[in-house]
Design an enzyme around this catalytic site. Sequence first.
Site, short mmCIF file in Angstrom:
data_model
loop_
_atom_site.label_atom_id
_atom_site.label_comp_id
_atom_site.label_asym_id
_atom_site.label_seq_id
_atom_site.Cartn_x
_atom_site.Cartn_y
_atom_site.Cartn_z
N GLY A 266 0.81 -1.21 0.00
CA GLY A 266 0.00 0.00 0.00
C GLY A 266 0.85 1.26 0.00
N SER A 316 -3.07 -12.78 3.81
CA SER A 316 -3.97 -11.86 4.50
C SER A 316 -3.76 -11.94 6.00
CB SER A 316 -5.43 -12.20 4.18
OG SER A 316 -6.31 -11.45 4.99
N LYS A 384 -9.39 9.07 12.48
CA LYS A 384 -10.80 8.67 12.42
C LYS A 384 -11.19 7.73 13.56
CE LYS A 384 -11.09 9.29 7.42
NZ LYS A 384 -9.80 10.01 7.34
N LYS A 396 -10.81 0.75 13.73
CA LYS A 396 -9.44 1.12 14.08
C LYS A 396 -9.32 1.43 15.57
CE LYS A 396 -6.41 1.60 11.37
NZ LYS A 396 -5.40 0.62 10.90
N VAL A 423 -2.92 11.21 4.04
CA VAL A 423 -1.62 11.38 3.41
C VAL A 423 -1.83 11.76 1.95
CG1 VAL A 423 -0.29 9.91 4.95
CG2 VAL A 423 -1.51 8.88 3.05
N GLU A 518 -18.77 10.25 7.31
CA GLU A 518 -17.80 11.33 7.27
C GLU A 518 -18.14 12.43 8.27
OE1 GLU A 518 -15.70 11.62 2.95
OE2 GLU A 518 -17.62 12.62 3.17
#
Length: 593
Positions: A266, A316, A384, A396, A423, A518
């Site tokens: 990533g 994974s 977030k 998260k 980012v 959001e």
Amino acid sequence: MGVISLLLVWDGVSAILSSVLGLYLALPDFPYHWQYALGTLLVAWVFFALFGAYRRKLRPSIFAMPLRLVGASLAAGFSLSLLSGEWGVTPAVLVLTFTPLCALALAGRILLSKDRPQRQGPMRAAVYGAGELGCLLVDRFGGMQGPRPVLFLDDDPAKKGTRYKGVRVVGGLETLPRLAGKVDCLVVAIDQLSPRRLKKAIQLAAAQGLPLKRFGLFDQQEEMSAARLGEIHPEDLLRREAVALDATPLRALLAGKTVLVTGGAGSIGSELCRQTLQLGADHLVAFDISENGLFQLGRELSSLYPADRYTLEVGSVRDKSRMNQLMEQYRPAIILHAAAHKHVPMMEACPSEAVKNNLLGTKTAAEAAIAAGAELFVLISTDKAVNPSSVMGATKRGAELCLQLLWGRHPATRFCAVRFGNVLDSQGSVVPIFREQIARGGPVTVTHREMRRYFMTIPEAVQLVLHAAALSHGGETFVLDMGEPVAIYDLACDMIRLCGYRPHQDIEIQFTGPRPGEKLLEELELPEEETHPTSCPRITAFSWREWASPAAEGLFEKLKEAASAGDGSQVLALLHQLVPTYRCPPIQEEHTM
């Protein structure tokens, strides 16, 4: 006169001439009044504007512009026939009137879009910055292809009127509007120009229709002699003052160590791979589910490092047996856990997958690290996760709580988390999306005028993550200094200007409304999380005072069952239990301008 003004004049004259020609052919005895000419002119302008004939930068295409003009001409003709029925003008007659209008309007756009005759010789450049870089650019002219410096702009009043090799300082940046016709482009030749002044330069250059270039160093490790011409990028607009960070603790952390990077293909993960190898890690294991991404990373690394310095592994973090096998095989001392599903709206639609990957995947990787005797496990978290309003943020935050629980039971492996915001130029982020939309001619889509986000460049974020890892004694969450939040609308306007267009004139901006999950502004820490400074000036931290409740482990198991069953409503209910601050506040949407 600008292109839009020329088009308005062209279309107005075309409308009057077309109406005269059409009426003469269809109704030779028609009493042509000045009121009819005025009506034709106004109706043509109104419908051409409504159909977007003046909205964007002039770019005739095979289909788009002709279709706009046909639609505008037909609508104008039909409307004028209704207004002029008392004169006996039928829709059939108006077809004869507005058919040549459509053809003339298209011809005008084709003619005006053709490249205008270029001046002989190189472009004349106004050089912003009469310092070392600006003078070097003057020295270089003749030995390189590029614009010819004809004058300097400098914000130091003491330099006004001075010359270098015949190139005179005529004033500050604000002098640029008075130089119309004297220069063909603006070259910024100031290495540490503030984002505020750079934005001003972009706005002034865009208002004058001048291309904008940058002359300077594109790598801080380069010598002044390596300065060159290049483009100005969005990250230049968001740049903060550089802070010199000592790489010694990073080399000490990584020397002789095997490092495993999950999500290694990533945006953040691949940069972690680059920097850990550059800083002296003995061996890198890049682990990702994306074989294509790993293949591209491998091609890059193979040109820089011998094959025994790194290994690429497909798999994974959700696969417990694969994680255990991987940890047992390589025995990494340091795990940098970047694997995650990060797209907020997609995870709102797929909460079970977010839980499997972001939360349970972190738990699986951390438990495998403990079993393999790893020294350090670093979770790449997000702003977030603070008072999360999305499934992504809640998972998260759940991953952070999972590490707190494990750290309380297995202190031999140091666990920590690092939080930061968006980012620049990461996969699927706003900058490449805006760049693609601008390249297509717009519209650029912004969710809300007041939407603000924290931004960092990828290398900057990764460097600070590694510094946080070096600072960790276990049981901390590190918060990176993200600077001031940036208005996404302002970023969109700046990027449009960078490409030489004008917001809302050449390129439309549409407000689409906040997407599910959001927030208008993200946060970096909770009120109860009392951060304290660290030895790194860009990093603060807080220690985990209390381990996550033992009841959390039972919730992890329930979440695993609900996610495996694909029970989205149960997943959301359990996330609310695990993360009490998980909320989804209503946000008032803003409509298109």
